[in-house]
Design an enzyme around this catalytic site. Structure first.
Site, PDB file in Angstrom:
ATOM      1  N   GLN A 490      39.259  47.159  32.402  1.00  0.00           N
ATOM      2  CA  GLN A 490      38.044  46.450  31.977  1.00  0.00           C
ATOM      3  C   GLN A 490      36.827  47.308  32.319  1.00  0.00           C
ATOM      4  OE1 GLN A 490      36.259  43.042  34.091  1.00  0.00           O
ATOM      5  NE2 GLN A 490      36.415  41.862  32.189  1.00  0.00           N
ATOM      6  N   TYR A 571      26.277  40.505  32.497  1.00  0.00           N
ATOM      7  CA  TYR A 571      26.163  41.941  32.734  1.00  0.00           C
ATOM      8  C   TYR A 571      25.485  42.592  31.526  1.00  0.00           C
ATOM      9  CZ  TYR A 571      29.049  40.721  36.684  1.00  0.00           C
ATOM     10  OH  TYR A 571      29.501  40.132  37.832  1.00  0.00           O
TER      11      TYR A 571
HETATM   12  C1  LIG Z   1      37.246  37.363  43.256  1.00  0.00           C
HETATM   13  C2  LIG Z   1      36.944  37.336  41.792  1.00  0.00           C
HETATM   14  C3  LIG Z   1      36.486  38.464  41.151  1.00  0.00           C
HETATM   15  C4  LIG Z   1      36.222  38.481  39.775  1.00  0.00           C
HETATM   16  N1  LIG Z   1      35.873  39.633  39.134  1.00  0.00           N
HETATM   17  C5  LIG Z   1      35.797  39.689  37.799  1.00  0.00           C
HETATM   18  C6  LIG Z   1      35.663  40.898  37.102  1.00  0.00           C
HETATM   19  O1  LIG Z   1      35.647  41.962  37.697  1.00  0.00           O
HETATM   20  N2  LIG Z   1      35.543  40.875  35.758  1.00  0.00           N
HETATM   21  C7  LIG Z   1      35.587  39.701  35.065  1.00  0.00           C
HETATM   22  O2  LIG Z   1      35.473  39.715  33.842  1.00  0.00           O
HETATM   23  N3  LIG Z   1      35.763  38.544  35.690  1.00  0.00           N
HETATM   24  C8  LIG Z   1      35.896  38.507  37.032  1.00  0.00           C
HETATM   25  N4  LIG Z   1      36.143  37.323  37.661  1.00  0.00           N
HETATM   26  C9  LIG Z   1      36.321  36.115  36.850  1.00  0.00           C
HETATM   27  C10 LIG Z   1      37.811  35.866  36.597  1.00  0.00           C
HETATM   28  O3  LIG Z   1      38.393  36.899  35.840  1.00  0.00           O
HETATM   29  C11 LIG Z   1      38.029  34.539  35.880  1.00  0.00           C
HETATM   30  O4  LIG Z   1      37.430  34.591  34.617  1.00  0.00           O
HETATM   31  C12 LIG Z   1      37.470  33.360  36.664  1.00  0.00           C
HETATM   32  O5  LIG Z   1      37.757  33.476  38.053  1.00  0.00           O
HETATM   33  C13 LIG Z   1      38.052  32.051  36.156  1.00  0.00           C
HETATM   34  O6  LIG Z   1      39.443  32.048  36.264  1.00  0.00           O
HETATM   35  P1  LIG Z   1      40.235  31.237  37.430  1.00  0.00           P
HETATM   36  O7  LIG Z   1      39.811  29.818  37.322  1.00  0.00           O
HETATM   37  O8  LIG Z   1      41.692  31.448  37.085  1.00  0.00           O
HETATM   38  O9  LIG Z   1      39.887  31.839  38.753  1.00  0.00           O
HETATM   39  C14 LIG Z   1      36.394  37.296  39.031  1.00  0.00           C
HETATM   40  C15 LIG Z   1      36.828  36.146  39.697  1.00  0.00           C
HETATM   41  C16 LIG Z   1      37.134  36.155  41.037  1.00  0.00           C
HETATM   42  C17 LIG Z   1      37.654  34.888  41.688  1.00  0.00           C
END
Ligand SMILES: Cc1cc2nc3c(=O)[nH]c(=O)nc-3n(C[C@H](O)[C@H](O)[C@H](O)COP(=O)(O)O)c2cc1C
Ligand SMILES: Cc1cc2nc3c(=O)[nH]c(=O)nc-3n(C[C@H](O)[C@H](O)[C@H](O)COP(=O)(O)OP(=O)(O)OC[C@H]3O[C@@H](n4cnc5c(N)ncnc54)[C@H](O)[C@@H]3O)c2cc1C
Length: 778
Positions: A490, A571
């Protein structure tokens, strides 16, 4: 107490019954504008569970209700001339007329005074009682009078509906979908008395106008619909009874209480008829208000305050489910290309209350049909997968260009804030490596930046130099050598959200020391505490495009299988897309086409630098959750443009564009946006966001809401999510690393025992339904 009740609908009558039962000294008067036997409509439907509540509240009226209902357990979905049946649901239908008659008689028998043909126009005149109830239905005069105090809102949905009936045989809860030259036509049908059934007719405004129904009277509307549904009516007529075309009103109130006045039922909140819960909610309001009086005694202010807080969650949950459900019907066009089996599955799972596993418990043969159909579609794409014992949909392969993923589970991108100078290290190797061993089909790296200035924090990874490229290659090689997972890079640029602290420090806040300058389409800081970004010039754009392209080439050198361009979460590229963050007046701001211009240019440049056989995706924030921000319609347009530029998949997230966003969280809360984009644009989508278990993954994939499903936080808690899910479903073909094979046998054995124990417990605990008991006795 002296109680005045305005409106003798189910809520007013039921409350009067319960209050009189607990204290016959209460002096209760109900004012009803209609005659005793004068009611609109046909039948209402209750679920098995609802009847259980009625039994506990008032056995005599419950017993009479069950003497008069029609009971069934199936839901039949007619689509493209085919009927798909799903069993095990449990509903009863009763004539509204009969229901009101039972409740009226019971109330009068207990000593409640009902003044029929007595319309209340002056609510204030009745306020000298201890308690006043506004149970006067959807067009409530009480709500209208106190709308400011109650914070009441009424909004109308776009579809048209009309409540009709018929004597045509109808065995089950029946949904009928027909399409003609004017558009789609829907019946929500259920039997309620002898051979009589309710037929709620629904269509889009466009179809309704095209058919000329805006100028038709009741009889003409019925005649038109008799033609549309001729093969389902078997020669029977449609019956009308004040069957006017209406738009469904969504009624919401911030509080249900104003002084000694409380509003209940449709006056206070509506729930769309597609989940049939209006009368249930109305009666349950009455039960809850009575419970509050039982708890605090005849202390009106205390009881009403208690009701106002304690009733809200239950009501809002049902209203939310009803809204998700009605939106599915409003967007029926999206499903019209589906196969009848998938269409029925999508329809049944629309409000998120019923899922794949849940349907399996209700009717295993229906889910087996879904699995077989789904496996058939995968076989048709050239994959060799068993048809006689098909895997659950999440364990089917999926192809994007030359890349094949073995299952539909994705490890969502997650920043680890553990790099120094952008260098991935042993943490990243172990973190991503263990998730690839864990069985997911596709693993995403965290947002990896195209330059040092593009980083969110000092701990973010990058791919702008050779050393970083080599370090990433080590991770990619491990993933490829030790499992079946594919790995996606990504790529991103933090824009105005750059130069901030690590995720577990003060997230999104600037660094205490050593901040670097940041850039954005417009000089608007993320919050007043953040740096104000410098407005990008065309030269800045050229530089960033070149860095994206260089990073793309490095990702190829590192051996990644797929590339994602990050255009979400506020972003850099996302801030060009959103009107809230892009205020430019040049050719990169203004209309959506202009705001999209540079992000699309970046995507196309990366696509040109990335091998043809390898897929590319884009992460979007489908909505900004803020007024004036991105809408799903905008995202659909963006997805169309990206598809035309050879993008293979849209990774559908939401929000994080502006700090004052107001997201509506819930189970799988972003999935409807993935569904909208997938089915409107006909592009593969990835759903993400509060998807926490394998059941939800199966539900999303089988219903055509997304092609693959990303889980972020669940993978932090369980790197082996997919291996555990395979054991749970007894899916034997999931590959486990050789080193872990002895653990595998134990895990499958334990999962099998846990399944058997759960099943035994469920059977032992399941309360026998009142209706099943009744049917068994007959
Ligand atoms: C610790 C952490 C770091 C994340 N870093 C990114 C990232 O680098 N790029 C991105 O697009 N989303 C990032 N996200 C968002 C996740 O990819 C995801 O879209 C979001 O947590 C919702 O999914 P979930 O409910 O399964 O946690 C991050 C989420 C968490 C919890
Ligand atoms: C098409 C359609 C299908 C539905 N299907 C179902 C279903 O399947 N299952 C289900 O549970 N619910 C269903 N409902 C919802 C259900 O009809 C209502 O939610 C439920 O009846 C609400 O009960 P209530 O007590 O709030 O008010 P209502 O039943 O609306 O009763 C209000 C009463 O107040 C009286 N009144 C109004 N104003 C005054 C006044 N100023 N003075 C005196 N009296 C007044 C009215 O005459 C009426 O009798 C459906 C509704 C619609 C529109």
């Amino acid at each position: 107490m002296n109680i005045n009740i305005i409106g003798a609908g189910p809520s007013g009558l039921y409350f009067s019954i319960l209050m009189k039962k607990s204290n016959p000294a209460h002096d209760i008067t109900i004012y009803e504008q209609n005659r005793a036997d004068d009611t609109f409509g046909f039948g209402v439907v209750f679920s098995d569970e609802t009847l259980g509540n009625f039994h506990a509240a008032d056995a005599p009226s419950h017993d009479e209700i069950i003497e008069n209902f029609a009971y069934w357990s199936e839901i039949d979905t007619w689509f493209k001339g085919t009927m798909v049946r799903s069993d095990g649901h449990g509903f009863c239908g009763i004539s509204r007329h009969v229901l009101l008659d039972i409740l009226q008689r019971r109330a009068m028998e207990l000593g409640v005074t009902i003044k029929f043909m007595d319309r209340v126009n002056d609510v204030e005149a009745l306020r000298d009682a201890d308690l006043v109830l506004g149970t006067d239905g959807v067009n409530s005069v009480v709500r209208e009078l106190y709308k400011n105090e109650l914070g009441a809102t009424v909004s109308f949905r776009p579809n048209k509906f009309s409540w009709m009936g018929s004597t045509a045989p109808m065995k089950a809860f029946t949904f009928i979908f027909e399409e003609n030259e004017h558009g789609p036509w829907i019946v929500h049908g259920y039997r309620f008395l002898g051979n009589k059934a309710t037929w709620v007719m629904e269509t889009t405004e466009k179809a309704w106008l095209a058919a000329g129904l805006d100028k038709a009277d009741e009889a003409q509307s019925a005649a038109y619909l008799e033609k549309v549904f001729a093969k389902h009516l078997h020669g029977h007529k449609l019956l009308t009874n004040r069957s006017l075309w209406r738009n469904f009103p969504i009624v919401k109130c911030k509080t249900y209480v104003n002084g000694n006045v409380v509003i209940l039922g449709d006056a206070a909140h509506t729930a769309h008829f597609s989940i049939g819960s209006g009368t249930k909610l109305a009666i349950e309001d009455a039960i809850e208000l009575h419970r509050c009086f039982q708890t605090v005694g005849d202390n009106v202010p205390k009881a009403l305050a208690m009701y106002d807080t304690e009733r809200r969650t239950g009501v809002e949950k049902i209203q939310h489910a009803a809204e998700t459900s009605l939106v599915w019907f409003e967007n029926i066009d999206r499903g019209l290309k589906m196969d009848p089996v998938q269409f029925a599955f999508s329809m049944l799972t629309r409000s998120k209350q019923i899922t794949y596993d849940n349907l399996k418990l209700r009717d295993a043969s229906f889910v087996d049909k879904v699995d077989r159909w789904f496996a058939g579609t995968i076989k048709a794409k050239g994959f060799d997968i068993p048809q006689d014992n098909p895997p659950p949909p999440m364990f089917t392969p999926f192809r994007l260009r030359d890349m094949v993923v073995q299952n539909r589970v994705v490890v969502s991108p997650m920043c680890q804030y553990s790099a120094v100078d952008g260098m991935p290290n042993d943490w990243h190797l172990v973190h991503l490596g263990s998730r690839s061993i864990g069985g997911a089909g596709l693993i995403f790296t965290e947002m990896t930046d195209i330059s040092a200035e593009a980083r969110i924090s000092p701990g973010c990874t990058g791919i702008w130099n050779d050393a970083q490229t080599q370090a990433w290659k080590k991770v990619v090689d491990f993933v490829h050598a030790n499992g079946v997972a594919k790995i996606c890079m990504q790529l991103g640029h933090a824009g105005r959200k750059g130069s901030t602290q690590l995720g577990w420090q003060e997230s999104d806040a600037p660094l205490p020391l050593g901040n670097w300058p940041i850039i954005a389409p417009s000089p608007i800081p993320y919050t007043p505490a953040n740096q104000t970004p410098r407005e990008m010039t065309r030269a800045d754009m050229d530089k960033a495009t070149a860095e994206f392209v260089a990073a793309t080439k490095r990702a190829e050198q590192a051996g990644f299988d797929m590339l994602e361009v990050h255009m979400a979460h506020g972003y850099l590229l996302a801030t060009f897309l959103s009107p809230l963050t892009n205020r430019r007046t040049d050719e990169y701001g203004g209309s959506l086409a202009k705001r999209l211009r540079w992000p699309l240019e970046v995507f196309k440049a990366c696509r040109a630098a990335w091998p043809k056989g390898k897929p590319m995706s884009v992460r979007l924030s489908a909505v900004d959750w803020a007024p004036g921000g991105m809408t799903v319609e905008d995202s659909i347009e963006i997805a169309k443009a990206l598809k035309a530029a050879d993008c293979d998949l849209i990774d559908v997230s939401t929000g994080q564009t502006v700090a004052d966003q107001k997201p509506v969280y819930g189970r799988m809360y972003q999935t409807p946006f993935a569904e909208a984009i997938r089915n409107e644009v006909e592009i593969a989508t990835m759903a993400v966001g509060n998807i926490v278990n394998a059941d939800q993954v199966n539900t999303i994939v089988a219903s055509g809401r997304a092609d693959v499903v990303a889980l972020a936080r669940p993978h932090l808690a369980d790197p082996y999510f997919t291996l555990h899910a395979a054991a749970e479903y007894g899916y034997a073909l999931q590959r486990w690393p050789d080193q872990y094979l002895s653990g595998r046998d134990q895990a499958y054995g334990q999962a099998q025992r846990a399944r058997e124990e759960r099943e035994a417990l469920r059977k032992a605990q399941k309360p026998r339904s009142v209706m099943q008991g009744k049917l068994a006795a007959e």
